[in-house]
Write a protein that holds these residues in place. Structure first.
Motif, PDB file in Angstrom:
ATOM      1  N   ILE A 167       0.108 -11.269   1.829  1.00 70.39           N
ATOM      2  CA  ILE A 167      -0.684 -12.496   1.682  1.00 70.39           C
ATOM      3  C   ILE A 167      -2.155 -12.140   1.482  1.00 70.39           C
ATOM      4  CG2 ILE A 167      -1.508 -14.562   2.895  1.00 70.39           C
ATOM      5  CD1 ILE A 167       1.252 -14.640   4.288  1.00 70.39           C
ATOM      6  N   GLU A 168      -2.618 -11.174   2.264  1.00 74.11           N
ATOM      7  CA  GLU A 168      -4.021 -10.758   2.191  1.00 74.11           C
ATOM      8  C   GLU A 168      -4.364 -10.180   0.822  1.00 74.11           C
ATOM      9  OE1 GLU A 168      -5.300  -7.346   4.670  1.00 74.11           O
ATOM     10  OE2 GLU A 168      -6.696  -8.765   5.579  1.00 74.11           O
ATOM     11  N   ILE A 169      -3.517  -9.306   0.291  1.00 68.53           N
ATOM     12  CA  ILE A 169      -3.764  -8.688  -1.017  1.00 68.53           C
ATOM     13  C   ILE A 169      -3.722  -9.739  -2.121  1.00 68.53           C
ATOM     14  CG2 ILE A 169      -2.800  -7.131  -2.749  1.00 68.53           C
ATOM     15  CD1 ILE A 169      -4.325  -5.723  -0.517  1.00 68.53           C
ATOM     16  N   SER A 170      -2.773 -10.644  -2.042  1.00 63.41           N
ATOM     17  CA  SER A 170      -2.668 -11.714  -3.045  1.00 63.41           C
ATOM     18  C   SER A 170      -3.938 -12.562  -3.067  1.00 63.41           C
ATOM     19  CB  SER A 170      -1.449 -12.584  -2.751  1.00 63.41           C
ATOM     20  OG  SER A 170      -1.359 -13.648  -3.673  1.00 63.41           O
ATOM     21  N   SER A 171      -4.464 -12.860  -1.886  1.00 61.97           N
ATOM     22  CA  SER A 171      -5.688 -13.657  -1.787  1.00 61.97           C
ATOM     23  C   SER A 171      -6.883 -12.908  -2.354  1.00 61.97           C
ATOM     24  CB  SER A 171      -5.941 -14.004  -0.312  1.00 61.97           C
ATOM     25  OG  SER A 171      -7.166 -14.689  -0.160  1.00 61.97           O
ATOM     26  N   ILE A 172      -6.955 -11.603  -2.075  1.00 64.29           N
ATOM     27  CA  ILE A 172      -8.062 -10.787  -2.591  1.00 64.29           C
ATOM     28  C   ILE A 172      -8.048 -10.758  -4.111  1.00 64.29           C
ATOM     29  CG2 ILE A 172      -8.893  -8.402  -2.804  1.00 64.29           C
ATOM     30  CD1 ILE A 172      -8.084  -8.018   0.152  1.00 64.29           C
ATOM     31  N   ILE A 173      -6.887 -10.518  -4.694  1.00 64.99           N
ATOM     32  CA  ILE A 173      -6.779 -10.442  -6.150  1.00 64.99           C
ATOM     33  C   ILE A 173      -7.140 -11.773  -6.797  1.00 64.99           C
ATOM     34  CG2 ILE A 173      -5.141 -10.149  -8.052  1.00 64.99           C
ATOM     35  CD1 ILE A 173      -3.795  -7.984  -6.395  1.00 64.99           C
ATOM     36  N   GLU A 174      -6.679 -12.859  -6.200  1.00 63.21           N
ATOM     37  CA  GLU A 174      -7.022 -14.181  -6.743  1.00 63.21           C
ATOM     38  C   GLU A 174      -8.524 -14.407  -6.678  1.00 63.21           C
ATOM     39  OE1 GLU A 174      -5.890 -18.913  -6.151  1.00 63.21           O
ATOM     40  OE2 GLU A 174      -5.151 -17.422  -4.728  1.00 63.21           O
ATOM     41  N   GLN A 175      -9.147 -14.030  -5.568  1.00 64.00           N
ATOM     42  CA  GLN A 175     -10.587 -14.221  -5.400  1.00 64.00           C
ATOM     43  C   GLN A 175     -11.387 -13.432  -6.433  1.00 64.00           C
ATOM     44  OE1 GLN A 175     -12.116 -12.994  -1.562  1.00 64.00           O
ATOM     45  NE2 GLN A 175     -14.187 -12.763  -2.362  1.00 64.00           N
ATOM     46  N   ILE A 176     -11.004 -12.186  -6.663  1.00 60.44           N
ATOM     47  CA  ILE A 176     -11.778 -11.307  -7.534  1.00 60.44           C
ATOM     48  C   ILE A 176     -11.532 -11.596  -9.015  1.00 60.44           C
ATOM     49  CG2 ILE A 176     -12.212  -8.908  -8.223  1.00 60.44           C
ATOM     50  CD1 ILE A 176     -13.237  -9.592  -5.446  1.00 60.44           C
TER      51      ILE A 176
ATOM     52  N   ASP B  55     -11.311  -1.178   2.703  1.00 65.96           N
ATOM     53  CA  ASP B  55     -10.226  -0.777   3.602  1.00 65.96           C
ATOM     54  C   ASP B  55      -8.884  -1.339   3.140  1.00 65.96           C
ATOM     55  OD1 ASP B  55     -12.025   0.574   5.245  1.00 65.96           O
ATOM     56  OD2 ASP B  55     -12.407  -1.205   6.468  1.00 65.96           O
ATOM     57  N   GLU B  56      -8.882  -2.616   2.784  1.00 67.41           N
ATOM     58  CA  GLU B  56      -7.638  -3.287   2.417  1.00 67.41           C
ATOM     59  C   GLU B  56      -7.041  -2.704   1.139  1.00 67.41           C
ATOM     60  OE1 GLU B  56     -10.159  -6.185   4.775  1.00 67.41           O
ATOM     61  OE2 GLU B  56     -10.480  -4.689   3.208  1.00 67.41           O
ATOM     62  N   ILE B  57      -7.880  -2.471   0.129  1.00 71.49           N
ATOM     63  CA  ILE B  57      -7.374  -1.965  -1.149  1.00 71.49           C
ATOM     64  C   ILE B  57      -6.933  -0.509  -1.016  1.00 71.49           C
ATOM     65  CG2 ILE B  57      -7.959  -1.471  -3.550  1.00 71.49           C
ATOM     66  CD1 ILE B  57      -7.626  -4.462  -2.920  1.00 71.49           C
ATOM     67  N   LYS B  58      -7.706   0.292  -0.306  1.00 72.13           N
ATOM     68  CA  LYS B  58      -7.330   1.693  -0.123  1.00 72.13           C
ATOM     69  C   LYS B  58      -6.004   1.801   0.616  1.00 72.13           C
ATOM     70  CE  LYS B  58      -9.037   6.119   1.593  1.00 72.13           C
ATOM     71  NZ  LYS B  58     -10.156   6.834   2.271  1.00 72.13           N
ATOM     72  N   ASN B  59      -5.833   1.026   1.672  1.00 71.47           N
ATOM     73  CA  ASN B  59      -4.591   1.044   2.446  1.00 71.47           C
ATOM     74  C   ASN B  59      -3.404   0.614   1.588  1.00 71.47           C
ATOM     75  OD1 ASN B  59      -2.991   1.004   5.048  1.00 71.47           O
ATOM     76  ND2 ASN B  59      -2.860  -1.164   4.512  1.00 71.47           N
ATOM     77  N   TRP B  60      -3.605  -0.425   0.782  1.00 73.22           N
ATOM     78  CA  TRP B  60      -2.545  -0.931  -0.105  1.00 73.22           C
ATOM     79  C   TRP B  60      -2.130   0.139  -1.105  1.00 73.22           C
ATOM     80  CZ3 TRP B  60      -3.748  -4.115  -4.988  1.00 73.22           C
ATOM     81  CH2 TRP B  60      -2.570  -4.583  -5.576  1.00 73.22           C
ATOM     82  N   PHE B  61      -3.117   0.795  -1.715  1.00 71.59           N
ATOM     83  CA  PHE B  61      -2.812   1.799  -2.728  1.00 71.59           C
ATOM     84  C   PHE B  61      -2.091   3.008  -2.118  1.00 71.59           C
ATOM     85  CE2 PHE B  61      -4.250   5.364  -5.577  1.00 71.59           C
ATOM     86  CZ  PHE B  61      -3.431   5.007  -6.646  1.00 71.59           C
ATOM     87  N   ILE B  62      -2.563   3.459  -0.966  1.00 68.81           N
ATOM     88  CA  ILE B  62      -1.918   4.607  -0.311  1.00 68.81           C
ATOM     89  C   ILE B  62      -0.476   4.273   0.050  1.00 68.81           C
ATOM     90  CG2 ILE B  62      -1.920   6.006   1.795  1.00 68.81           C
ATOM     91  CD1 ILE B  62      -4.988   5.979   1.648  1.00 68.81           C
ATOM     92  N   LYS B  63      -0.244   3.062   0.513  1.00 68.28           N
ATOM     93  CA  LYS B  63       1.128   2.673   0.854  1.00 68.28           C
ATOM     94  C   LYS B  63       2.019   2.667  -0.376  1.00 68.28           C
ATOM     95  CE  LYS B  63       0.875   0.192   5.220  1.00 68.28           C
ATOM     96  NZ  LYS B  63       1.324  -0.996   5.972  1.00 68.28           N
ATOM     97  N   MET B  64       1.468   2.230  -1.515  1.00 65.46           N
ATOM     98  CA  MET B  64       2.257   2.246  -2.748  1.00 65.46           C
ATOM     99  C   MET B  64       2.612   3.682  -3.146  1.00 65.46           C
ATOM    100  SD  MET B  64       0.980  -0.654  -5.413  1.00 65.46           S
ATOM    101  CE  MET B  64      -0.735  -0.746  -4.972  1.00 65.46           C
ATOM    102  N   LEU B  65       1.630   4.567  -3.070  1.00 61.14           N
ATOM    103  CA  LEU B  65       1.866   5.951  -3.469  1.00 61.14           C
ATOM    104  C   LEU B  65       2.894   6.639  -2.582  1.00 61.14           C
ATOM    105  CD1 LEU B  65      -1.687   7.381  -4.334  1.00 61.14           C
ATOM    106  CD2 LEU B  65       0.079   6.581  -5.902  1.00 61.14           C
ATOM    107  N   THR B  66       2.947   6.226  -1.315  1.00 61.36           N
ATOM    108  CA  THR B  66       3.835   6.874  -0.351  1.00 61.36           C
ATOM    109  C   THR B  66       5.081   6.048  -0.041  1.00 61.36           C
ATOM    110  OG1 THR B  66       2.471   5.956   1.449  1.00 61.36           O
ATOM    111  CG2 THR B  66       1.970   8.195   0.706  1.00 61.36           C
ATOM    112  N   ASN B  67       5.300   5.004  -0.849  1.00 61.50           N
ATOM    113  CA  ASN B  67       6.504   4.167  -0.706  1.00 61.50           C
ATOM    114  C   ASN B  67       6.641   3.530   0.677  1.00 61.50           C
ATOM    115  OD1 ASN B  67       7.639   4.583  -3.364  1.00 61.50           O
ATOM    116  ND2 ASN B  67       8.099   6.674  -2.706  1.00 61.50           N
ATOM    117  N   GLN B  68       5.509   3.121   1.227  1.00 61.52           N
ATOM    118  CA  GLN B  68       5.533   2.396   2.501  1.00 61.52           C
ATOM    119  C   GLN B  68       5.460   0.895   2.227  1.00 61.52           C
ATOM    120  OE1 GLN B  68       2.886   3.981   5.670  1.00 61.52           O
ATOM    121  NE2 GLN B  68       2.268   5.496   4.140  1.00 61.52           N
ATOM    122  N   PRO B  69       6.301   0.098   2.851  1.00 61.61           N
ATOM    123  CA  PRO B  69       6.283  -1.345   2.602  1.00 61.61           C
ATOM    124  C   PRO B  69       5.076  -2.026   3.231  1.00 61.61           C
ATOM    125  CG  PRO B  69       7.833  -0.829   4.348  1.00 61.61           C
ATOM    126  CD  PRO B  69       7.356   0.492   3.814  1.00 61.61           C
TER     127      PRO B  69
END
Length: 274
Positions: free
Chosen positions: A235-244, A214-228
């Motif tokens: 913070i959540e995305i940064s933590s996920i990337i660091e973890q993985i 859910d988190e990654i899909k939402n992040w990617f869709i927001k990037m594609l549609t220029n939503q901040p």
């Protein structure tokens, strides 16, 4: 044509003796499907493709192919690559007889084919599968770098719908205007994803969404549609990337999936031998 702009490259499940666990792999795909994921890539990424022998690939393909609910509701892609072209061709023929939605066409590691040899390899596999094809260029892992001219040449094939470019990401800028309008650029994983989207990457082959769909899909869709993103989302995305992506990505991935109660098992050694 592959409609989904986002797919998840799923790892392969293995038992403790390192034999393939097909049911564990399918269980993970079903978990993602139940989370609303509409496309997955099987046996084609996360570094495991070349650890699977031809029989294991065929067994996995056959098992996934009879999962009617998944086949009818999910774009299931399979990775096709082998250090031996004849084995890749045999696998391609098997895929052509299924309802698999498409393939990710990778290149043999280590042997360093010429551009001409890689093109002939590609053409044979594409012809045999007769499926929508994403070209996969990953010179860091294979040692071979598909040239811009070769990508442009392959893009003219009606079955080739895009490229997953894990090498020089600025290639896509240089290809502007030289490929068909409906040619897609897939980012491989989440590292530098925001920069890649700004450069023109418009599809994602996700790793982290195996655990955080859910988190990654939402992040990617927001990037594609220029939503901040909100500060909390950042913070959540940064933590996920660091973890993985800190340490061994595949080991981290399987630990996270196992923690969800899905028996994805271990990595084949030497991964995870710490």
């Amino acid at each position: 044509m592959l409609k989904e702009s986002f797919h998840i490259a799923v790892p392969t499940a293995f038992l403790k003796n390192e034999s393939i666990n097909i049911q564990g792999t399918i269980d993970h795909i079903k978990y993602l499907y139940n989370k609303g994921i509409k496309s997955v890539l099987v046996g084609g990424s996360t570094g495991e493709q070349h650890s699977l022998n031809l029989k294991e690939k065929l067994d996995l393909l056959n098992a996934v192919s009879i999962e009617e609910e998944l086949i009818n509701n999910v774009e299931i892609l399979f990775g096709v690559s082998s250090i031996r072209q004849l084995e890749a061709m045999e696998f391609a023929k098997a895929i052509s007889k299924t309802k698999i939605a498409g393939i990710l066409l990778g290149y043999p590691p280590y042997i360093l084919p010429t551009q001409e040899e890689a093109l002939r390899y590609s053409e044979k596999i594409i012809e045999l599968t007769n499926k929508p094809t994403i070209i996969y260029n990953n010179p860091k892992r294979t040692g071979f770098d598909l040239s811009i001219d070769s990508i442009i040449f392959l893009s003219k094939n009606e079955k080739v719908i895009g490229i997953k470019e894990a090498g020089h990401k600025d290639k896509i800028i240089k290809m502007n205007g030289q490929v068909k309008n409906d040619f897609y650029y897939y980012a491989g994983g989440e590292i530098d994803l925001e920069e890649k989207v700004q450069m023109g990457f418009n599809r994602l082959s996700s790793i982290a969404a195996n655990i955080y769909p859910d988190e990654i899909k939402n992040w990617f869709i927001k990037m594609l549609t220029n939503q901040p993103l909100t500060d909390q989302e950042k913070i959540e995305i940064s933590s996920i990337i660091e973890q993985i992506y800190t340490g061994s990505t595949l080991v981290n991935l399987k630990e996270g999936i196992n923690e969800k109660g899905i028996d994805i098992g271990i990595c084949r050694s030497p991964l995870g031998e710490i």
